[in-house]
Motif scaffolding. Sequence first.
Motif, mmCIF file in Angstrom:
data_model
loop_
_atom_site.group_PDB
_atom_site.id
_atom_site.type_symbol
_atom_site.label_atom_id
_atom_site.label_comp_id
_atom_site.label_asym_id
_atom_site.label_seq_id
_atom_site.Cartn_x
_atom_site.Cartn_y
_atom_site.Cartn_z
ATOM 1 N N ARG A 128 37.946 51.858 -18.511
ATOM 2 C CA ARG A 128 37.326 53.129 -18.896
ATOM 3 C C ARG A 128 36.223 53.559 -17.934
ATOM 4 N N GLY A 129 36.014 52.790 -16.886
ATOM 5 C CA GLY A 129 35.080 53.182 -15.842
ATOM 6 C C GLY A 129 35.794 53.712 -14.613
ATOM 7 N N ALA A 130 37.090 53.982 -14.739
ATOM 8 C CA ALA A 130 37.897 54.470 -13.616
ATOM 9 C C ALA A 130 38.197 55.951 -13.779
ATOM 10 N N SER A 131 38.547 56.603 -12.671
ATOM 11 C CA SER A 131 38.969 58.004 -12.730
ATOM 12 C C SER A 131 40.243 58.139 -13.554
ATOM 13 N N ILE A 132 41.201 57.234 -13.285
ATOM 14 C CA ILE A 132 42.491 57.224 -13.977
ATOM 15 C C ILE A 132 42.661 55.884 -14.683
ATOM 16 N N ARG A 133 42.954 55.945 -15.976
ATOM 17 C CA ARG A 133 43.202 54.724 -16.739
ATOM 18 C C ARG A 133 44.678 54.639 -17.115
ATOM 19 N N ILE A 134 45.292 53.507 -16.795
ATOM 20 C CA ILE A 134 46.635 53.215 -17.291
ATOM 21 C C ILE A 134 46.464 52.365 -18.548
ATOM 22 N N PRO A 135 46.890 52.838 -19.715
ATOM 23 C CA PRO A 135 46.741 52.031 -20.930
ATOM 24 C C PRO A 135 47.434 50.670 -20.786
ATOM 25 N N ARG A 136 46.872 49.659 -21.405
ATOM 26 C CA ARG A 136 47.430 48.318 -21.267
ATOM 27 C C ARG A 136 48.881 48.254 -21.733
ATOM 28 N N SER A 137 49.196 48.986 -22.808
ATOM 29 C CA SER A 137 50.571 48.978 -23.315
ATOM 30 C C SER A 137 51.546 49.555 -22.290
ATOM 31 N N VAL A 138 51.080 50.541 -21.513
ATOM 32 C CA VAL A 138 51.925 51.133 -20.475
ATOM 33 C C VAL A 138 52.174 50.118 -19.361
ATOM 34 N N GLY A 139 51.126 49.376 -18.991
ATOM 35 C CA GLY A 139 51.285 48.342 -17.975
ATOM 36 C C GLY A 139 52.268 47.267 -18.403
ATOM 37 N N GLN A 140 52.277 46.963 -19.692
ATOM 38 C CA GLN A 140 53.177 45.925 -20.198
ATOM 39 C C GLN A 140 54.619 46.427 -20.328
ATOM 40 N N GLU A 141 54.775 47.668 -20.815
ATOM 41 C CA GLU A 141 56.120 48.212 -21.031
ATOM 42 C C GLU A 141 56.708 48.844 -19.772
ATOM 43 N N LYS A 142 55.824 49.072 -18.768
ATOM 44 C CA LYS A 142 56.219 49.633 -17.478
ATOM 45 C C LYS A 142 56.821 51.034 -17.603
ATOM 46 N N ARG A 143 56.293 51.785 -18.553
ATOM 47 C CA ARG A 143 56.635 53.197 -18.693
ATOM 48 C C ARG A 143 55.657 53.838 -19.675
ATOM 49 N N GLY A 144 55.578 55.175 -19.651
ATOM 50 C CA GLY A 144 54.685 55.855 -20.580
ATOM 51 C C GLY A 144 53.893 56.972 -19.942
ATOM 52 N N TYR A 145 52.565 56.824 -19.876
ATOM 53 C CA TYR A 145 51.691 57.910 -19.433
ATOM 54 C C TYR A 145 50.438 57.328 -18.795
ATOM 55 N N PHE A 146 49.611 58.211 -18.214
ATOM 56 C CA PHE A 146 48.290 57.792 -17.741
ATOM 57 C C PHE A 146 47.247 58.761 -18.263
ATOM 58 N N GLU A 147 45.996 58.325 -18.199
ATOM 59 C CA GLU A 147 44.873 59.116 -18.695
ATOM 60 C C GLU A 147 43.948 59.474 -17.538
ATOM 61 N N ASP A 148 43.744 60.779 -17.327
ATOM 62 C CA ASP A 148 42.765 61.249 -16.349
ATOM 63 C C ASP A 148 41.451 61.451 -17.100
ATOM 64 N N ARG A 149 40.450 60.637 -16.776
ATOM 65 C CA ARG A 149 39.195 60.624 -17.510
ATOM 66 C C ARG A 149 38.135 61.547 -16.905
ATOM 67 N N ARG A 150 38.508 62.298 -15.869
ATOM 68 C CA ARG A 150 37.523 63.116 -15.169
ATOM 69 C C ARG A 150 37.201 64.464 -15.817
ATOM 70 N N PRO A 151 38.133 65.157 -16.481
ATOM 71 C CA PRO A 151 37.801 66.495 -17.004
ATOM 72 C C PRO A 151 36.589 66.490 -17.939
ATOM 73 N N SER A 152 35.766 67.508 -17.801
ATOM 74 C CA SER A 152 34.558 67.631 -18.629
ATOM 75 C C SER A 152 34.909 68.233 -19.981
ATOM 76 N N ALA A 153 34.003 68.082 -20.934
ATOM 77 C CA ALA A 153 34.238 68.609 -22.279
ATOM 78 C C ALA A 153 34.418 70.122 -22.271
ATOM 79 N N ASN A 154 33.766 70.812 -21.338
ATOM 80 C CA ASN A 154 33.852 72.272 -21.285
ATOM 81 C C ASN A 154 34.889 72.769 -20.285
ATOM 82 N N CYS A 155 35.827 71.915 -19.908
ATOM 83 C CA CYS A 155 36.872 72.317 -18.961
ATOM 84 C C CYS A 155 37.755 73.390 -19.560
ATOM 85 N N ASP A 156 38.460 74.113 -18.702
ATOM 86 C CA ASP A 156 39.516 75.001 -19.163
ATOM 87 C C ASP A 156 40.816 74.207 -19.127
ATOM 88 N N PRO A 157 41.457 73.977 -20.262
ATOM 89 C CA PRO A 157 42.676 73.153 -20.260
ATOM 90 C C PRO A 157 43.799 73.725 -19.415
#
Length: 371
Positions: free
Chosen positions: A319-348
């Motif tokens: 959770r201290g990285a720009s991009i987090r790969i969830p542990r379950s994704v690393g284990q199953e070798k498929r899924g999604y990633f999380e970009d932790r950089r967008p701010s709360a007031n971002c435009d989606p």
Amino acid sequence: MATSASASLSKTIKQQYMELPQGDKVQAMYIWVDGTGEGLRCKTRTLDFEPKSIKELPEWNFDGSSTYQAEGSNSDMYLIPAAMFRDPFRKDPNKLVLCEVQKYNRKPAETNLRIKCSKVMEMVADQHPWFGMEQEYTILGTDGHPFGWPSNGFPGPQGPYYCGVGADKAYGRDIVEAHYRACLYAGVNICGTNAEVMPAQWEFQIGLCEGIDMGDHLWVARFILHRVCEDFGVVASFDPKPIPGNWNGAGCHTNFSTKEMREEDGLKAIEDAIEKLGKRHEYHIRAYDPKGGLDNARRLTGRHETSNIHEFSAGVANRGASIRIPRSVGQEKRGYFEDRRPSANCDPYSVTEALIRTCLLNEEGEEPTDY
């Protein structure tokens, strides 16, 4: 703590009027993003029928000189209905209508980021991009002081508040519950909520949403939150760092996947996308808050579960990285990633468009391609 004067008005008296029959008329509340790129505006019109699709809703207009979107000498702006939801405040058959904004010459307003996002999403529709966004926010009094905090001091240090239970740990749960139920009623794809690390800070999650729906549903969820807070006499703040010092900021972590990423051995596609993101870090930082990165600079310090704004990083369950790969994704070798950089007031719309441009359209460099 200061609350608005409106909150002291009798809701019981108001309810007497809200229960009056409205005949065969329908109230449609048109909602749009104003010239700040963060604020929302709304106004209501009466329809002679209940619209069943967005195509049945008429265009409308407003005074752009009063919303930071036009000069007084040429102030008419157009509201183009884009997405429709049930109205949780007036209830059925009334509607909430999210709109795009066009200028007098029919060109998109500067803060109408939906139109480009929609075009980009159409280009990759066959890859079925899915998104989920985790919207953090802080409940404040009308004086800007965090809800429930001592008037002349601070609450106890962070630790007991995240997913906390109890009057000394969860500040403002009534607002959270009201917002959650209102979103469900409206048809917003809200999938969860929790108390966050800083007291009076909360999060709700919107998704799964495919393509342009992500931006539509998050903006309407934000509108509903503002209206709920209005009824309670408090303010919902999306400031990325509302309280300086040793307190967590507020982000809008964005989870992203494509059909290929979700299939067997999709981890390779995830890793490829992360490599592309690493080469375009500054472009994404500019796209991830409405001030081109200035707001996020107060939040992305490398502390309080954030990465450093000047460095790109990725890791499994980090959770201290720009991009987090969830542990379950690393284990199953498929899924999604999380970009932790967008701010709360971002435009989606800006955030999701940037991800598509870099990860799927293979754009490079610091400027988006004009299609």
